[in-house]
Motif scaffolding. Structure first.
Motif, PDB file in Angstrom:
ATOM      1  N   ALA A 187      -1.673  -1.052   7.490  1.00  0.00           N
ATOM      2  CA  ALA A 187      -1.783   0.138   8.336  1.00  0.00           C
ATOM      3  C   ALA A 187      -0.430   0.812   8.510  1.00  0.00           C
ATOM      4  O   ALA A 187      -0.313   2.045   8.436  1.00  0.00           O
ATOM      5  N   GLU A 188       0.602   0.020   8.714  1.00  0.00           N
ATOM      6  CA  GLU A 188       1.963   0.558   8.833  1.00  0.00           C
ATOM      7  C   GLU A 188       2.383   1.255   7.550  1.00  0.00           C
ATOM      8  O   GLU A 188       2.956   2.356   7.582  1.00  0.00           O
ATOM      9  N   ASN A 189       2.076   0.637   6.428  1.00  0.00           N
ATOM     10  CA  ASN A 189       2.429   1.203   5.122  1.00  0.00           C
ATOM     11  C   ASN A 189       1.739   2.553   4.929  1.00  0.00           C
ATOM     12  O   ASN A 189       2.364   3.531   4.517  1.00  0.00           O
ATOM     13  N   ALA A 190       0.437   2.608   5.243  1.00  0.00           N
ATOM     14  CA  ALA A 190      -0.314   3.844   5.079  1.00  0.00           C
ATOM     15  C   ALA A 190       0.182   4.937   6.029  1.00  0.00           C
ATOM     16  O   ALA A 190       0.355   6.091   5.627  1.00  0.00           O
ATOM     17  N   LEU A 191       0.409   4.576   7.279  1.00  0.00           N
ATOM     18  CA  LEU A 191       0.894   5.539   8.267  1.00  0.00           C
ATOM     19  C   LEU A 191       2.277   6.059   7.899  1.00  0.00           C
ATOM     20  O   LEU A 191       2.572   7.251   7.995  1.00  0.00           O
ATOM     21  N   SER A 203       0.613  -9.341   2.114  1.00  0.00           N
ATOM     22  CA  SER A 203       1.622  -9.082   3.145  1.00  0.00           C
ATOM     23  C   SER A 203       2.944  -8.664   2.519  1.00  0.00           C
ATOM     24  O   SER A 203       3.587  -7.699   2.951  1.00  0.00           O
ATOM     25  N   SER A 204       3.347  -9.385   1.493  1.00  0.00           N
ATOM     26  CA  SER A 204       4.623  -9.097   0.851  1.00  0.00           C
ATOM     27  C   SER A 204       4.589  -7.766   0.100  1.00  0.00           C
ATOM     28  O   SER A 204       5.568  -7.005   0.112  1.00  0.00           O
ATOM     29  N   THR A 205       3.465  -7.470  -0.548  1.00  0.00           N
ATOM     30  CA  THR A 205       3.332  -6.187  -1.256  1.00  0.00           C
ATOM     31  C   THR A 205       3.475  -5.018  -0.290  1.00  0.00           C
ATOM     32  O   THR A 205       4.198  -4.046  -0.556  1.00  0.00           O
ATOM     33  N   CYS A 206       2.785  -5.113   0.843  1.00  0.00           N
ATOM     34  CA  CYS A 206       2.863  -4.038   1.849  1.00  0.00           C
ATOM     35  C   CYS A 206       4.254  -3.952   2.466  1.00  0.00           C
ATOM     36  O   CYS A 206       4.769  -2.850   2.716  1.00  0.00           O
ATOM     37  N   LEU A 207       4.861  -5.103   2.721  1.00  0.00           N
ATOM     38  CA  LEU A 207       6.190  -5.107   3.333  1.00  0.00           C
ATOM     39  C   LEU A 207       7.220  -4.482   2.397  1.00  0.00           C
ATOM     40  O   LEU A 207       8.095  -3.721   2.834  1.00  0.00           O
ATOM     41  N   ALA A 208       7.119  -4.778   1.108  1.00  0.00           N
ATOM     42  CA  ALA A 208       8.036  -4.182   0.131  1.00  0.00           C
ATOM     43  C   ALA A 208       7.830  -2.677   0.038  1.00  0.00           C
ATOM     44  O   ALA A 208       8.795  -1.908  -0.090  1.00  0.00           O
ATOM     45  N   ALA A 209       6.571  -2.244   0.099  1.00  0.00           N
ATOM     46  CA  ALA A 209       6.293  -0.809   0.045  1.00  0.00           C
ATOM     47  C   ALA A 209       6.866  -0.096   1.272  1.00  0.00           C
ATOM     48  O   ALA A 209       7.400   1.018   1.163  1.00  0.00           O
ATOM     49  N   ILE A 210       6.762  -0.736   2.430  1.00  0.00           N
ATOM     50  CA  ILE A 210       7.363  -0.171   3.646  1.00  0.00           C
ATOM     51  C   ILE A 210       8.871  -0.069   3.485  1.00  0.00           C
ATOM     52  O   ILE A 210       9.486   0.955   3.789  1.00  0.00           O
ATOM     53  N   ASN A 211       9.473  -1.131   2.998  1.00  0.00           N
ATOM     54  CA  ASN A 211      10.932  -1.181   2.842  1.00  0.00           C
ATOM     55  C   ASN A 211      11.440  -0.125   1.870  1.00  0.00           C
ATOM     56  O   ASN A 211      12.538   0.420   2.049  1.00  0.00           O
ATOM     57  N   HIS A 212      10.625   0.173   0.834  1.00  0.00           N
ATOM     58  CA  HIS A 212      11.050   1.129  -0.187  1.00  0.00           C
ATOM     59  C   HIS A 212      10.408   2.506   0.010  1.00  0.00           C
ATOM     60  O   HIS A 212      10.517   3.370  -0.872  1.00  0.00           O
ATOM     61  N   ALA A 213       9.742   2.695   1.168  1.00  0.00           N
ATOM     62  CA  ALA A 213       9.118   3.993   1.498  1.00  0.00           C
ATOM     63  C   ALA A 213       8.169   4.456   0.403  1.00  0.00           C
ATOM     64  O   ALA A 213       8.171   5.618  -0.012  1.00  0.00           O
TER      65      ALA A 213
END
Length: 291
Positions: A283-287, A29-39
């Motif tokens: 899914a959010e990160n990939a999209l 969860s944290s890995t994906c959230l960080a990736a979302i935050n940093h695009a």
């Protein structure tokens, strides 16, 4: 596998995969959230490393717990057949097996950035003290939460090289979630814990267990939502959060203080609950990155 391996499978709880899933979910969860935050694109390599590390370190934690609790386990009906308590393996063999699992975890940790390596070593403190907490406090589940939720910090730092507010909110969410589901698990052990003279939140909450767990689960969902908002997560990630929260409500509606089988079923179901949040974030990160 050879019959001689069976005691070590049980020591590492490889026959009970819900444990490493609960350890892994905050990491992912944290890995994906960080990736979302940093695009950034999804970090599948990091996720694979965290999976290996979660299996190894959950096994190491269980092995250490069995080593420390071997005398208590021998007196409790539910645990007296554990490999060490029943004499299937020697303490020396258990310590060597513990060392092997820790070395696997160390290799995973050393594959990360320097910030995460330091952070990983700090996590050894709650891991080391947890097995003793049931002897001195009614909140051993809180210490378990500190240890089992550490991946919410490691996952973010492995991507960003530092920590930020969303990681701390996710960590707090995971701690409350862990206390909640482990309190449900402890329903099975109430009579045994009294006999062994150890403590738990299930005994502490008593007849108020369901409303207390409800408060913990509410806090877990609230803090997870704050983590998503502060990281700039989108609609798909929030749908995963809603699914996670709905699963927690489903659990609360089925808790029965006198039904040990249901307590075990609900505890194990958290292996699914955590990955509902992971699925939304991934899914959010990939999209976000590919679409």
């Amino acid at each position: 596998m050879p019959a001689s391996w069976a005691p070590y499978v049980k020591l590492a709880r490889l026959d009970r995969p819900v444990g490493w899933r609960l350890l892994l979910a905050p990491c992912l969860s944290s890995t994906c959230l960080a990736a979302i935050n940093h695009a950034e694109k999804p970090h599948f390599g990091l996720m694979a490393l965290f999976a290996i590390g979660s299996i190894a370190m959950r096994g190491a934690g269980s092995t250490l717990n069995d080593f420390i609790d071997r005398d208590i386990d021998a007196k409790v009906e539910r645990t007296r057949d554990r490999p060490l308590a029943s004499g299937q393996v020697t303490p020396r063999a258990v310590l060597l097996f513990l060392l092997a699992q820790c070395l696997i975890g160390l290799c995973v940790l050393l594959s990360l950035n320097t910030y995460s390596i330091v952070l990983g070593f700090v996590s050894l403190l709650p891991v080391a003290v947890y097995p003793f907490m049931k002897r001195i406090t009614s909140w051993p589940q809180a210490v378990l939460g500190l240890a089992f939720s550490w991946g919410a910090l490691i996952g973010w730092s492995a991507v960003a090289g530092e920590l930020a507010a969303p990681a701390f909110w996710l960590y707090a969410s995971s701690i409350l979630w862990t206390i909640g589901y482990d309190t449900i698990y402890a329903v099975m052990d109430k009579k045994y814990d009294v006999e062994a003279g150890v403590k738990s939140t299930a005994l502490l909450f008593g007849e108020h267990l369901v409303p207390c767990v409800a408060l913990l689960y509410f806090g877990a969902a609230l803090f997870a939502e704050i983590a998503l908002l502060t990281a700039g997560a989108g609609v798909v990630a929030h749908l995963g959060m809603v699914a996670f929260a709905a699963h927690l409500v489903w659990q609360l509606r089925r808790v029965d203080l006198n039904d040990e089988a249901m307590a075990l079923k609900l505890f194990r179901s958290n292996g699914t609950a955590g990955f509902l949040l992971v699925a939304g974030l991934l899914a959010e990160n990939a999209l976000f990155y590919f679409v």
